[in-house]
Design a protein around this motif. Structure first.
Motif, PDB file in Angstrom:
ATOM      1  N   MET A   1      16.581   8.347   9.638  1.00 57.15           N
ATOM      2  CA  MET A   1      15.772   7.443   8.823  1.00 57.15           C
ATOM      3  C   MET A   1      15.376   6.232   9.674  1.00 57.15           C
ATOM      4  SD  MET A   1      14.578   7.550   5.762  1.00 57.15           S
ATOM      5  CE  MET A   1      15.725   8.654   4.955  1.00 57.15           C
ATOM      6  N   PRO A   2      14.091   5.814   9.650  1.00 62.04           N
ATOM      7  CA  PRO A   2      13.682   4.676  10.474  1.00 62.04           C
ATOM      8  C   PRO A   2      14.395   3.401  10.061  1.00 62.04           C
ATOM      9  CG  PRO A   2      11.782   5.906   9.686  1.00 62.04           C
ATOM     10  CD  PRO A   2      12.977   6.425   8.954  1.00 62.04           C
ATOM     11  N   THR A   3      14.674   2.571  11.021  1.00 62.34           N
ATOM     12  CA  THR A   3      15.273   1.270  10.738  1.00 62.34           C
ATOM     13  C   THR A   3      14.174   0.234  10.563  1.00 62.34           C
ATOM     14  OG1 THR A   3      15.354   0.648  13.053  1.00 62.34           O
ATOM     15  CG2 THR A   3      17.234   1.892  12.199  1.00 62.34           C
ATOM     16  N   GLN A   4      14.552  -0.941  10.092  1.00 64.61           N
ATOM     17  CA  GLN A   4      13.563  -2.005   9.935  1.00 64.61           C
ATOM     18  C   GLN A   4      12.974  -2.404  11.274  1.00 64.61           C
ATOM     19  OE1 GLN A   4      12.494  -3.071   6.996  1.00 64.61           O
ATOM     20  NE2 GLN A   4      10.933  -4.205   8.096  1.00 64.61           N
ATOM     21  N   THR A   5      13.778  -2.329  12.336  1.00 63.77           N
ATOM     22  CA  THR A   5      13.278  -2.665  13.664  1.00 63.77           C
ATOM     23  C   THR A   5      12.195  -1.702  14.101  1.00 63.77           C
ATOM     24  OG1 THR A   5      15.412  -3.586  14.282  1.00 63.77           O
ATOM     25  CG2 THR A   5      13.921  -3.007  16.071  1.00 63.77           C
ATOM     26  N   SER A   6      12.427  -0.382  13.840  1.00 63.67           N
ATOM     27  CA  SER A   6      11.411   0.586  14.245  1.00 63.67           C
ATOM     28  C   SER A   6      10.149   0.452  13.415  1.00 63.67           C
ATOM     29  CB  SER A   6      11.960   2.019  14.140  1.00 63.67           C
ATOM     30  OG  SER A   6      12.211   2.367  12.795  1.00 63.67           O
ATOM     31  N   ASN A   7      10.271   0.006  12.167  1.00 62.87           N
ATOM     32  CA  ASN A   7       9.089  -0.194  11.339  1.00 62.87           C
ATOM     33  C   ASN A   7       8.121  -1.179  11.986  1.00 62.87           C
ATOM     34  OD1 ASN A   7      10.614   1.306   9.631  1.00 62.87           O
ATOM     35  ND2 ASN A   7      10.735  -0.211   7.989  1.00 62.87           N
ATOM     36  N   ALA A   8       8.660  -2.212  12.610  1.00 65.56           N
ATOM     37  CA  ALA A   8       7.817  -3.262  13.167  1.00 65.56           C
ATOM     38  C   ALA A   8       6.923  -2.753  14.283  1.00 65.56           C
ATOM     39  CB  ALA A   8       8.691  -4.405  13.675  1.00 65.56           C
ATOM     40  N   ALA A   9       7.300  -1.628  14.887  1.00 63.65           N
ATOM     41  CA  ALA A   9       6.491  -1.082  15.975  1.00 63.65           C
ATOM     42  C   ALA A   9       5.171  -0.530  15.471  1.00 63.65           C
ATOM     43  CB  ALA A   9       7.267   0.007  16.708  1.00 63.65           C
ATOM     44  N   ASP A 159       8.518   7.111   0.459  1.00 69.56           N
ATOM     45  CA  ASP A 159       9.851   7.425   0.956  1.00 69.56           C
ATOM     46  C   ASP A 159      10.429   6.210   1.672  1.00 69.56           C
ATOM     47  OD1 ASP A 159      12.029   9.384   1.705  1.00 69.56           O
ATOM     48  OD2 ASP A 159      11.322   8.850   3.721  1.00 69.56           O
ATOM     49  N   ASP A 160      11.578   5.725   1.216  1.00 69.73           N
ATOM     50  CA  ASP A 160      12.327   4.663   1.894  1.00 69.73           C
ATOM     51  C   ASP A 160      11.479   3.423   2.165  1.00 69.73           C
ATOM     52  OD1 ASP A 160      14.626   3.553   3.091  1.00 69.73           O
ATOM     53  OD2 ASP A 160      13.933   4.153   5.088  1.00 69.73           O
ATOM     54  N   GLY A 161      10.734   2.985   1.182  1.00 65.94           N
ATOM     55  CA  GLY A 161       9.919   1.794   1.329  1.00 65.94           C
ATOM     56  C   GLY A 161       8.628   2.002   2.087  1.00 65.94           C
ATOM     57  N   ASN A 227       6.984  15.489   9.999  1.00 63.83           N
ATOM     58  CA  ASN A 227       7.925  14.592   9.322  1.00 63.83           C
ATOM     59  C   ASN A 227       7.746  13.143   9.794  1.00 63.83           C
ATOM     60  OD1 ASN A 227       9.989  14.244   7.395  1.00 63.83           O
ATOM     61  ND2 ASN A 227      11.564  14.229   8.982  1.00 63.83           N
ATOM     62  N   VAL A 228       6.515  12.694   9.795  1.00 62.29           N
ATOM     63  CA  VAL A 228       6.175  11.347  10.256  1.00 62.29           C
ATOM     64  C   VAL A 228       6.389  10.340   9.122  1.00 62.29           C
ATOM     65  CG1 VAL A 228       4.263   9.866  10.993  1.00 62.29           C
ATOM     66  CG2 VAL A 228       4.540  12.146  11.988  1.00 62.29           C
ATOM     67  N   TRP A 229       7.036   9.230   9.443  1.00 61.41           N
ATOM     68  CA  TRP A 229       7.223   8.138   8.478  1.00 61.41           C
ATOM     69  C   TRP A 229       6.416   6.928   8.924  1.00 61.41           C
ATOM     70  CZ3 TRP A 229       8.752   3.072   8.442  1.00 61.41           C
ATOM     71  CH2 TRP A 229       9.110   2.522   7.202  1.00 61.41           C
ATOM     72  N   VAL A 230       5.723   6.286   7.974  1.00 56.04           N
ATOM     73  CA  VAL A 230       5.009   5.045   8.254  1.00 56.04           C
ATOM     74  C   VAL A 230       5.349   4.029   7.175  1.00 56.04           C
ATOM     75  CG1 VAL A 230       3.075   6.129   9.459  1.00 56.04           C
ATOM     76  CG2 VAL A 230       2.940   5.801   6.986  1.00 56.04           C
ATOM     77  N   PRO A 231       5.305   2.737   7.491  1.00 51.38           N
ATOM     78  CA  PRO A 231       5.570   1.708   6.471  1.00 51.38           C
ATOM     79  C   PRO A 231       4.406   1.606   5.492  1.00 51.38           C
ATOM     80  CG  PRO A 231       4.914   0.683   8.525  1.00 51.38           C
ATOM     81  CD  PRO A 231       5.056   2.150   8.824  1.00 51.38           C
ATOM     82  N   ALA A 232       4.646   0.961   4.389  1.00 46.04           N
ATOM     83  CA  ALA A 232       3.615   0.817   3.360  1.00 46.04           C
ATOM     84  C   ALA A 232       2.376   0.123   3.893  1.00 46.04           C
ATOM     85  CB  ALA A 232       4.181   0.060   2.166  1.00 46.04           C
ATOM     86  N   LEU A 233       2.551  -0.755   4.870  1.00 46.33           N
ATOM     87  CA  LEU A 233       1.414  -1.464   5.461  1.00 46.33           C
ATOM     88  C   LEU A 233       0.385  -0.500   6.043  1.00 46.33           C
ATOM     89  CD1 LEU A 233       0.380  -4.365   6.182  1.00 46.33           C
ATOM     90  CD2 LEU A 233       1.476  -4.045   8.415  1.00 46.33           C
ATOM     91  N   ASN A 234       0.810   0.708   6.389  1.00 50.10           N
ATOM     92  CA  ASN A 234      -0.048   1.663   7.086  1.00 50.10           C
ATOM     93  C   ASN A 234      -0.670   2.705   6.179  1.00 50.10           C
ATOM     94  OD1 ASN A 234       1.735   0.387   9.069  1.00 50.10           O
ATOM     95  ND2 ASN A 234       0.867   1.816  10.535  1.00 50.10           N
ATOM     96  N   VAL A 235      -0.648   2.508   4.864  1.00 50.27           N
ATOM     97  CA  VAL A 235      -1.235   3.474   3.926  1.00 50.27           C
ATOM     98  C   VAL A 235      -2.244   2.764   3.037  1.00 50.27           C
ATOM     99  CG1 VAL A 235      -0.773   5.073   2.024  1.00 50.27           C
ATOM    100  CG2 VAL A 235       0.770   4.990   3.991  1.00 50.27           C
TER     101      VAL A 235
END
Length: 410
Positions: A1-9, A159-161, A227-235
């Motif tokens: 599961m991505p961490t908050q740090t990886s989200n920032a990338a 998924d996961d925020g 199985n790519v995860w992106v933050p809400a900012l990217n949708v």
């Protein structure tokens, strides 16, 4: 599961782009002048790039660094927000030089519009700022097996925020050259949404497997999302753009410009070849430039090109009018105007690139000239949204008052 740090990338407004910021175009006139300057440079080596399938990395860097990829960014976010008359003309100028380079930018312009009209303030500020600094968006929108009524069979699920997606896309023009890849899927309600995935993110693979005989250097290959995860900012909820704005017309005016540019390039190449052939020929060889039937048909081609270009400008004005006063009626009017222009530019692109050989003669078919690239590019590119759909939509609108659909072909 991505961490908050990886989200920032994915989309961190504090993280600057690694390259020098691009020039920012300030006006319609500057956008046209920039396109003309770049086109003269791109044309010089276009035949070789096509022959060798040499991908235009340096040329695309030149275009985005010159600010041309940011020309539609709204004034409120620091851009020129050029008119859609200018958009059509810029694409035509670039396509006359190298239609692959023009097509690579086409989906990027749609991404700018999605961000502007469906993004949150945070999304607009970050991603439009990236584009102003020179970022390029590519697309991965078409599912293997073709489009679905909702726009995609791929689900972009919460998924996961953030959101998670998996799928395989084809005809992914621009992805290989992009900083960000936008991919269309559907949300839990079956509505059309887009996920923005940074290039190089684990789980996204871009495959250069484009093998068409035309538009060879667009690299319109395959993109695989595993199985790519992106933050809400990217949708983005881009279904709103189709419901509330002239999204189809926005997307297709670029295609109109590309076809018009291919036609102009083919006609210019015909004239140049005939003049050079006549200058090089022995006195015993009849000059094609004196053949009344060649003169007649070139005049006919030029007239039809100018008519198609005028319809392209008319379509651009209709889009601008719709953006100023959006409604069901103005969206329909813009879509129909673009459909009319697309039908005419399709026809003149095919006709001009075919007539090139009939008018220039047998010598023009020698592979050293690579003049068949005009026909190959025209034949492949005009398959985007077939002209038969355009005429049917136009006829149904004027005869039965039927507005064209806001999604799918018009």
């Amino acid at each position: 599961m991505p961490t908050q740090t990886s989200n920032a990338a994915f989309a961190d407004p504090a993280a600057p782009r690694s390259s020098k910021p691009a020039h920012v175009i300030k006006s319609d006139a500057e956008a046209i002048a920039t396109a003309q300057h770049l086109a003269s440079r791109f044309a010089a080596d276009a035949a070789r790039r096509d022959r060798d399938r040499s991908l235009p990395h340096e040329e695309l860097d030149a275009a985005s660094n010159a600010g041309l990829w940011a020309m539609t960014v709204p004034e409120a976010y620091g851009g020129a927000q050029v008119s859609y008359v200018t958009v059509g003309r810029v694409f035509a100028i670039l396509a006359a030089a190298d239609p692959s380079i023009a097509q690579i930018q086409q989906n990027h312009n749609s991404a700018v519009f999605w961000l502007w009209k469906t993004g949150t303030e945070q999304q607009r500020a970050f991603f439009l700022g990236e584009i102003l600094r020179g970022a390029r968006f590519g697309n991965a929108n078409v599912d293997v097996g073709g489009r679905r009524p909702a726009g995609s069979a791929m689900t972009i699920a919460a998924d996961d925020g953030g959101f998670r997606l998996s799928g395989r896309k084809i005809y992914s023009t621009g992805a290989l050259f992009a900083d960000y890849v936008s991919t269309i899927g559907q949300d839990a309600q079956g509505r059309r949404v887009v996920a923005i995935v940074p290039t190089g993110h684990p789980g996204m693979k871009i495959v250069d497997d484009w093998e068409s005989f035309g538009q060879k250097t667009t690299a319109s290959g395959t993109v695989i999302f595993d199985n790519v995860w992106v933050p809400a900012l990217n949708v983005l909820p881009i279904y709103r753009s189709y419901e509330e704005w002239p999204q189809n017309a926005i997307s297709q005016i670029s295609h109109v410009g590309i076809d018009a540019g291919i036609a102009r390039g083919a006609i210019d190449a015909t004239v140049a070849f005939i003049r050079q052939r006549d200058a090089d020929s022995a006195q015993s060889t009849a000059a094609l430039g004196a053949d009344p039937y060649v003169i007649y048909q070139l005049g006919e081609l030029k007239t039809r090109l100018h008519a198609a270009e005028a319809m392209m400008d008319r379509a651009g004005h209709a889009i601008d009018g719709c953006l100023a006063a959006p409604s069901e009626d103005t969206i329909a009017e813009a879509s129909i105007a673009v459909a009319e222009a697309k039908a005419l530019t399709t026809e003149i692109a095919i006709e001009a690139s075919n007539k090139l050989f009939e008018l220039a003669g047998t010598r023009s078919t020698h592979p050293s000239f690579n003049l068949d690239r005009y026909w190959r590019n025209a034949r492949v590119h005009t398959l985007h949204d077939a002209a038969r759909w355009k005429y049917a939509a136009v006829g149904n609108f004027y005869l039965n008052g039927e507005r064209p659909p806001t999604s799918g072909q018009t």
